[in-house]
Write an enzyme that holds these catalytic residues in place. Sequence first.
Site, PDB file in Angstrom:
ATOM      1  N   GLY A  32       0.783  -1.442   0.042  1.00  0.00           N
ATOM      2  CA  GLY A  32       0.083   0.062   0.110  1.00  0.00           C
ATOM      3  C   GLY A  32       0.809   1.371   0.048  1.00  0.00           C
ATOM      4  N   GLY A  48       2.957   2.538  -2.219  1.00  0.00           N
ATOM      5  CA  GLY A  48       3.264   2.970  -3.473  1.00  0.00           C
ATOM      6  C   GLY A  48       2.653   4.198  -4.199  1.00  0.00           C
ATOM      7  N   CYS A  66      -0.350   3.442  -6.170  1.00  0.00           N
ATOM      8  CA  CYS A  66      -0.963   2.199  -5.429  1.00  0.00           C
ATOM      9  C   CYS A  66      -2.360   2.922  -4.972  1.00  0.00           C
ATOM     10  CB  CYS A  66      -0.272   1.787  -4.339  1.00  0.00           C
ATOM     11  SG  CYS A  66      -0.917   0.612  -3.300  1.00  0.00           S
TER      12      CYS A  66
HETATM   13  P1  5GP Z   1       6.867   3.606  -5.401  1.00  0.00           P
HETATM   14  O1  5GP Z   1       8.370   3.555  -5.446  1.00  0.00           O
HETATM   15  O2  5GP Z   1       6.444   4.412  -6.697  1.00  0.00           O
HETATM   16  O3  5GP Z   1       6.511   4.542  -4.246  1.00  0.00           O
HETATM   17  O4  5GP Z   1       6.388   2.031  -5.309  1.00  0.00           O
HETATM   18  C1  5GP Z   1       6.731   1.147  -6.244  1.00  0.00           C
HETATM   19  C2  5GP Z   1       6.105   0.011  -5.842  1.00  0.00           C
HETATM   20  O5  5GP Z   1       4.481   0.185  -5.844  1.00  0.00           O
HETATM   21  C3  5GP Z   1       6.179  -1.289  -6.777  1.00  0.00           C
HETATM   22  O6  5GP Z   1       7.383  -1.791  -6.500  1.00  0.00           O
HETATM   23  C4  5GP Z   1       4.949  -2.191  -6.451  1.00  0.00           C
HETATM   24  O7  5GP Z   1       5.244  -2.875  -5.191  1.00  0.00           O
HETATM   25  C5  5GP Z   1       3.844  -1.236  -5.965  1.00  0.00           C
HETATM   26  N1  5GP Z   1       2.919  -1.067  -7.041  1.00  0.00           N
HETATM   27  C6  5GP Z   1       3.055  -0.925  -8.446  1.00  0.00           C
HETATM   28  N2  5GP Z   1       2.054  -0.994  -8.932  1.00  0.00           N
HETATM   29  C7  5GP Z   1       0.971  -0.956  -8.197  1.00  0.00           C
HETATM   30  C8  5GP Z   1      -0.260  -0.959  -8.368  1.00  0.00           C
HETATM   31  O8  5GP Z   1      -0.947  -0.905  -9.354  1.00  0.00           O
HETATM   32  N3  5GP Z   1      -0.959  -1.260  -7.356  1.00  0.00           N
HETATM   33  C9  5GP Z   1      -0.297  -1.625  -6.000  1.00  0.00           C
HETATM   34  N4  5GP Z   1      -1.260  -1.600  -5.029  1.00  0.00           N
HETATM   35  N5  5GP Z   1       0.814  -1.159  -5.788  1.00  0.00           N
HETATM   36  C10 5GP Z   1       1.549  -1.430  -7.147  1.00  0.00           C
END
Ligand code: 5GP
Length: 346
Positions: free
Chosen positions: A181, A183, A186
């Site tokens: 959660g 991300g 996300c």
């Molecule tokens: P960020 O660095 O952008 O904050 O987080 C990246 C991470 O978000 C990814 O490695 C993956 O675990 C998560 N993530 C990527 N796409 C999605 C999505 O569509 N839904 C959710 N719940 N998490 C995602």
Amino acid sequence: MRIEYDIKLGFKDVMIRPKRSTLKSRSEVSLEREFKFLHSPLSWNGIPIMAANMDTVGTFDMAKALSEKKIFTAIHKHYSVTDWNVFASQLPENIENYIAVSTGISKQDSEKLASIFKFNSNLKFICIDVANGYSEHFAHFVKKTRTLYPDKVIIAGNVVTGEMVEELLLSGADIVKVGIGPGSVCTTRVKTGVGYPQLSAIIECADAAHGLGGQIISDGGCTIPGDIAKAFGAGADFVMLGGMLAGHTESGGEIIEKNGKPYRKFYGMSSSTAMEKHVGGVAEYRASEGKTVEVPYRGDVENTVQDILGGLRSTCTYVGAQRLKELTKRTTFIRVNEQENRVYNE
Ligand code: 5GP
């Protein structure tokens, strides 16, 4: 129903307290780490930052650029076997130390994984990735993969609690990916109400993993270099980045022009954009759990990497850690109600 009253913390709830240090300059700090693994006989050396296995981040081009800095890329799972064969036939030297092949847990996924490894047996890392790592089926898949690939380094996730980290390590994972959660694209917390603040997840999961001789990756929620430092300070062995590496030349994602300025599309792997692109739409029984955004084009990833590594080196000098490895030991977090001064921010 039960309530846990202990407050769980995210990156924005803390800062790192400075400590007396004998370091004279940031250039004295080493960000490289060396790891041996719980199951795989391989060892690894590099800067433990990872590009996320998203098709707008973890591309072959990203891997080529980051591997030059000894930084890791979890390649997204939507390349075909042929794409892999072409890429692997032109592999720059040593890149196999800095890439993982990602896979889901369906029968087709494991067949595709087998085909990729059949032609490219020199690849070393497998990233078994599902949004919800709590299902029994997932742990079985990890076990089966360990039997099939006894020498490979297996990454498995995502989970956020110590008992599940232990279960995955005992099932055959070397490294467990932590984060539900946090991300940038996300929406799981919005759609489901499920999640765990990332800093506490790291602290608790690192403790569980290190007790067994495994490692963890903090995955998601880093928005600025200081968050990466906090993730390492909390005990993460690796830190995975999505949004911070999106929007670059190497990131993939459609290029759009708005008011004469270039943008790149960036979306969650469970967003409707990704599901339409890869599986022909959002299945009737599920909701999209990801956003689609347009991020301003940021040029080559090299500049962003330099900014991130410069920040991390600086954190280390503030707390007297000559090596990144020492950062957790030298970290004291203080609880705060403020972060940066935003008076001149837009
Ligand atoms: P960020 O660095 O952008 O904050 O987080 C990246 C991470 O978000 C990814 O490695 C993956 O675990 C998560 N993530 C990527 N796409 C999605 C999505 O569509 N839904 C959710 N719940 N998490 C995602």
